[in-house]
Design a protein around this motif. Structure first.
Motif, PDB file in Angstrom:
ATOM      1  N   VAL A 140       0.842  -1.205   0.000  1.00 20.81           N
ATOM      2  CA  VAL A 140       0.000   0.000   0.000  1.00 20.81           C
ATOM      3  C   VAL A 140       0.871   1.245   0.000  1.00 20.81           C
ATOM      4  N   LEU A 141       1.922   1.241   0.805  1.00 27.90           N
ATOM      5  CA  LEU A 141       2.842   2.385   0.843  1.00 27.90           C
ATOM      6  C   LEU A 141       3.494   2.627  -0.517  1.00 27.90           C
ATOM      7  N   LEU A 142       3.942   1.551  -1.154  1.00 27.18           N
ATOM      8  CA  LEU A 142       4.579   1.679  -2.474  1.00 27.18           C
ATOM      9  C   LEU A 142       3.629   2.301  -3.489  1.00 27.18           C
ATOM     10  N   THR A 143       2.416   1.787  -3.553  1.00 28.28           N
ATOM     11  CA  THR A 143       1.444   2.279  -4.537  1.00 28.28           C
ATOM     12  C   THR A 143       1.122   3.753  -4.310  1.00 28.28           C
ATOM     13  N   LEU A 144       0.824   4.109  -3.068  1.00 26.77           N
ATOM     14  CA  LEU A 144       0.461   5.495  -2.766  1.00 26.77           C
ATOM     15  C   LEU A 144       1.632   6.453  -2.988  1.00 26.77           C
ATOM     16  N   THR A 145       2.834   6.007  -2.654  1.00 29.56           N
ATOM     17  CA  THR A 145       4.010   6.875  -2.793  1.00 29.56           C
ATOM     18  C   THR A 145       4.328   7.149  -4.244  1.00 29.56           C
ATOM     19  N   ILE A 146       4.298   6.111  -5.084  1.00 30.62           N
ATOM     20  CA  ILE A 146       4.573   6.309  -6.510  1.00 30.62           C
ATOM     21  C   ILE A 146       3.524   7.228  -7.139  1.00 30.62           C
ATOM     22  N   LEU A 147       2.261   6.998  -6.806  1.00 26.42           N
ATOM     23  CA  LEU A 147       1.194   7.855  -7.341  1.00 26.42           C
ATOM     24  C   LEU A 147       1.361   9.303  -6.869  1.00 26.42           C
ATOM     25  N   PHE A 148       1.750   9.484  -5.628  1.00 21.49           N
ATOM     26  CA  PHE A 148       1.943  10.826  -5.090  1.00 21.49           C
ATOM     27  C   PHE A 148       3.047  11.572  -5.838  1.00 21.49           C
ATOM     28  N   PHE A 149       4.172  10.902  -6.059  1.00 20.37           N
ATOM     29  CA  PHE A 149       5.298  11.579  -6.704  1.00 20.37           C
ATOM     30  C   PHE A 149       5.099  11.798  -8.199  1.00 20.37           C
ATOM     31  N   ARG A 150       4.101  11.133  -8.768  1.00 25.42           N
ATOM     32  CA  ARG A 150       3.772  11.395 -10.176  1.00 25.42           C
ATOM     33  C   ARG A 150       3.263  12.824 -10.357  1.00 25.42           C
ATOM     34  N   TYR A 151       2.725  13.400  -9.283  1.00 22.69           N
ATOM     35  CA  TYR A 151       2.162  14.754  -9.366  1.00 22.69           C
ATOM     36  C   TYR A 151       3.129  15.811  -8.835  1.00 22.69           C
ATOM     37  N   ILE A 152       4.327  15.401  -8.460  1.00 20.66           N
ATOM     38  CA  ILE A 152       5.342  16.345  -7.996  1.00 20.66           C
ATOM     39  C   ILE A 152       6.241  16.717  -9.173  1.00 20.66           C
ATOM     40  N   PRO A 153       6.239  17.977  -9.611  1.00 20.28           N
ATOM     41  CA  PRO A 153       7.085  18.354 -10.750  1.00 20.28           C
ATOM     42  C   PRO A 153       8.572  18.285 -10.397  1.00 20.28           C
ATOM     43  N   MET A 154       9.340  17.540 -11.202  1.00 21.87           N
ATOM     44  CA  MET A 154      10.779  17.405 -10.990  1.00 21.87           C
ATOM     45  C   MET A 154      11.498  17.483 -12.331  1.00 21.87           C
ATOM     46  N   ASN A 155      12.598  18.199 -12.343  1.00 21.59           N
ATOM     47  CA  ASN A 155      13.416  18.306 -13.548  1.00 21.59           C
ATOM     48  C   ASN A 155      14.358  17.102 -13.627  1.00 21.59           C
ATOM     49  N   THR A 156      14.175  16.262 -14.624  1.00 20.89           N
ATOM     50  CA  THR A 156      15.030  15.086 -14.805  1.00 20.89           C
ATOM     51  C   THR A 156      15.646  15.067 -16.199  1.00 20.89           C
ATOM     52  N   ASP A 157      15.900  16.260 -16.743  1.00 21.67           N
ATOM     53  CA  ASP A 157      16.415  16.356 -18.105  1.00 21.67           C
ATOM     54  C   ASP A 157      17.916  16.120 -18.201  1.00 21.67           C
ATOM     55  N   THR A 158      18.631  16.165 -17.075  1.00 19.65           N
ATOM     56  CA  THR A 158      20.066  15.898 -17.066  1.00 19.65           C
ATOM     57  C   THR A 158      20.386  14.908 -15.951  1.00 19.65           C
TER      58      THR A 158
END
Length: 508
Positions: free
Chosen positions: A437-455
């Protein structure tokens, strides 16, 4: 050396090894793709699977020896240890000769089975060079690795493996960058294999002068090797059939895609395996000498082991696709597929999450009574993979693996708790549910957190702070929900802290 100190050394050197070898090893696949193409990268991955299956020639001897050695090593019975090692040595010498013959046969025949533009002689020589080091292992020092593992000195082989792996990769990178052939690049394995053999033999002679392989072999002690062999077949089919099926059904380029994701998850596997192995010897000896104490330690270990496993795969689930986009930029094909990480995560979680229960079966030497279960797992994997691969390609083989491991993970948990420990399996399932449950909720939560991963820099920085948050979350929740495990772990942690190299001076 105490069990706790040995476990600490195993863990520290294991973590250092994962970090260093992972950084260096990540450079290699990209260099191969860019300099030799995806087809050569797929060829090397396919060849590695050959040697995974050739390892079946070991026929369970090593694992059976480890289980047999737990008791004598825990009691300090050197005569029994020598007898078991003598039996292991007897089998390993025979295996080494057969293994060498199989390498030659594979080098001659396997290239004919491949649909590739790579010249025959290159495929043949690469196959032979890849396996030469294993022949030395069986003939000379393989049995000593079993001894070090049981004596809680896995850090010796881990440390050596880390150093030689880095040296090997540095030389390979230099050869690739200087335009050398793939044959010259692969020959580095053979050279460093000699160095590995020499060091292990020297270490055993210096620190275990009482080892005597001339005593009468105790073949009865490792008589369960055939039952262990069945479990090894199941494990290898589960872990490595996908690449072989993809090689012949979908081609080497699809294999290259699969192995790119497998390489990333392989880093997590290494961290997880080292964490589990660092205390496996101590747990195995305690199981055979003090069952009550083992039960308390096992509950605590399972709690925090699962928290660690789920934390790693949570972070991977958040960053795998951005990393893959950066890592394979400029490649000759697309490597970014959204659903591949989902299936990889599912089967890896169930595979490594069941380890704590599987260890119990091993400690109890319940190999024979679980053979048919291992065969069933193998059958499910092969049937579902072969049916689905023609329709779904790379997703099909992953579906087969997920189906097989779903059955086997539940079977192992129930068997270990009900048949071996004579207790309810609910505590284990409760820990699984909380972490899932923690894994599922955490991944879904961070999907909505904007993060720059271009480099790479921004990706690493974001991965660092997210990892800290995720680990605190998982270990915090598990400590809160598992009070008895928390108390047990706290007691051992207080005793172990003064042994840590970085802290021991503060306790003087």
């Amino acid at each position: 050396m105490s069990r706790q100190k040995g476990s600490i050394n195993n863990l520290i050197w294991g973590v250092v090894s994962v970090i260093i070898t992972s950084v260096v090893a990540f450079i290699i696949p990209r260099l191969f793709i860019v300099n030799y193409g995806s087809e050569v990268n797929g060829l090397l991955a396919s060849i590695r699977q050959i040697y995974v299956y050739l390892a079946l020639l070991e026929a369970g001897v090593g694992s059976a020896s480890v289980v047999a050695l737990y008791g004598p090593m825990g009691r300090g019975d050197k005569h029994s240890v020598n007898s078991i090692l003598a039996a292991t040595n007897h089998y390993y010498k025979k295996i080494g000769i057969i293994y060498a013959l199989c390498i030659v046969v594979a080098g001659i025949l396997y290239p004919f089975l491949l649909d590739t533009n790579i010249p025959y002689y290159i495929c043949s020589l690469v196959i032979i060079l890849q396996g030469a080091g294993s022949v030395m292992g069986y003939l000379v020092y393989g049995k000593y690795n079993m001894l070090l593992r049981v004596d809680n000195r896995s850090y010796v082989t881990i440390r050596l493996g880390m150093i030689l792996s880095v040296l090997t990769d540095v030389v390979r990178i230099a050869l690739v960058m200087n335009g050398q052939s793939i044959i010259e690049v692969q020959a580095t394995y053979f050279f460093f294999g000699f160095l590995n053999m020499g060091y292990i033999c020297w270490y055993i002679k210096k620190y275990y002068p009482w080892i005597d392989l001339s005593v009468k072999p105790d073949f009865e002690a490792i008589s369960q090797k055939s039952s262990v062999f069945v479990h090894q077949i199941s494990s290898l089919v589960f872990s490595h059939t996908d690449v072989l099926i993809l090689t012949f059904v979908c081609g080497l380029k699809t294999v290259s895609i699969y192995t790119m994701y497998a390489a990333v998850y392989g880093i997590l596997e290494s961290a997880i395996t080292i964490t589990g192995n660092s205390v496996q010897s101590a747990l195995g000896q305690t199981f055979n000498t003090d069952r009550v104490k083992f039960m308390k330690i096992q509950a605590a270990f399972e709690t925090y082991y699962l928290a660690f496993v789920f934390s790693l795969f949570t972070v991977a689930g958040i960053f795998i696709l951005p990393f893959m986009a950066l890592y394979t930029a400029g490649a000759d094909m697309n490597y970014v597929y959204a659903w591949i990480p989902v299936l990889f995560t599912l089967y890896q979680l169930m595979s490594y999450g069941r380890v704590t229960s599987n260890n119990i079966i091993g400690f109890a030497a319940e190999f024979k009574s679980t053979r048919w279960r291992a065969w069933l797992e193998t059958a499910i994997n092969l049937v579902v993979s072969l049916v689905c691969v023609f329709q779904f390609g790379i997703y099909g083989v992953l579906m087969g693996t997920v189906a097989a491991v779903f059955y086997r993970a539940n079977d192992i948990i129930l068997f270990a708790n009900h048949r071996v420990l004579k207790q309810s399996a609910w505590p284990t399932y409760r820990r699984w549910i909380v972490n899932a449950v923690l894994l599922t909720l955490t991944i879904l939560f961070f999907r909505y957190i904007p993060m720059n991963t271009d480099t790479y820099i921004t990706l690493i920085l974001n991965a660092l702070w997210v990892s800290i948050v995720v680990f605190i979350l998982f270990f915090g929740i598990n400590s809160w929900t598992e009070k008895e495990a928390r108390k047990t772990a706290s007691g051992y942690l207080k005793n172990m802290l003064p042994m840590l190299p970085i802290l021991k001076y503060f306790y003087k």
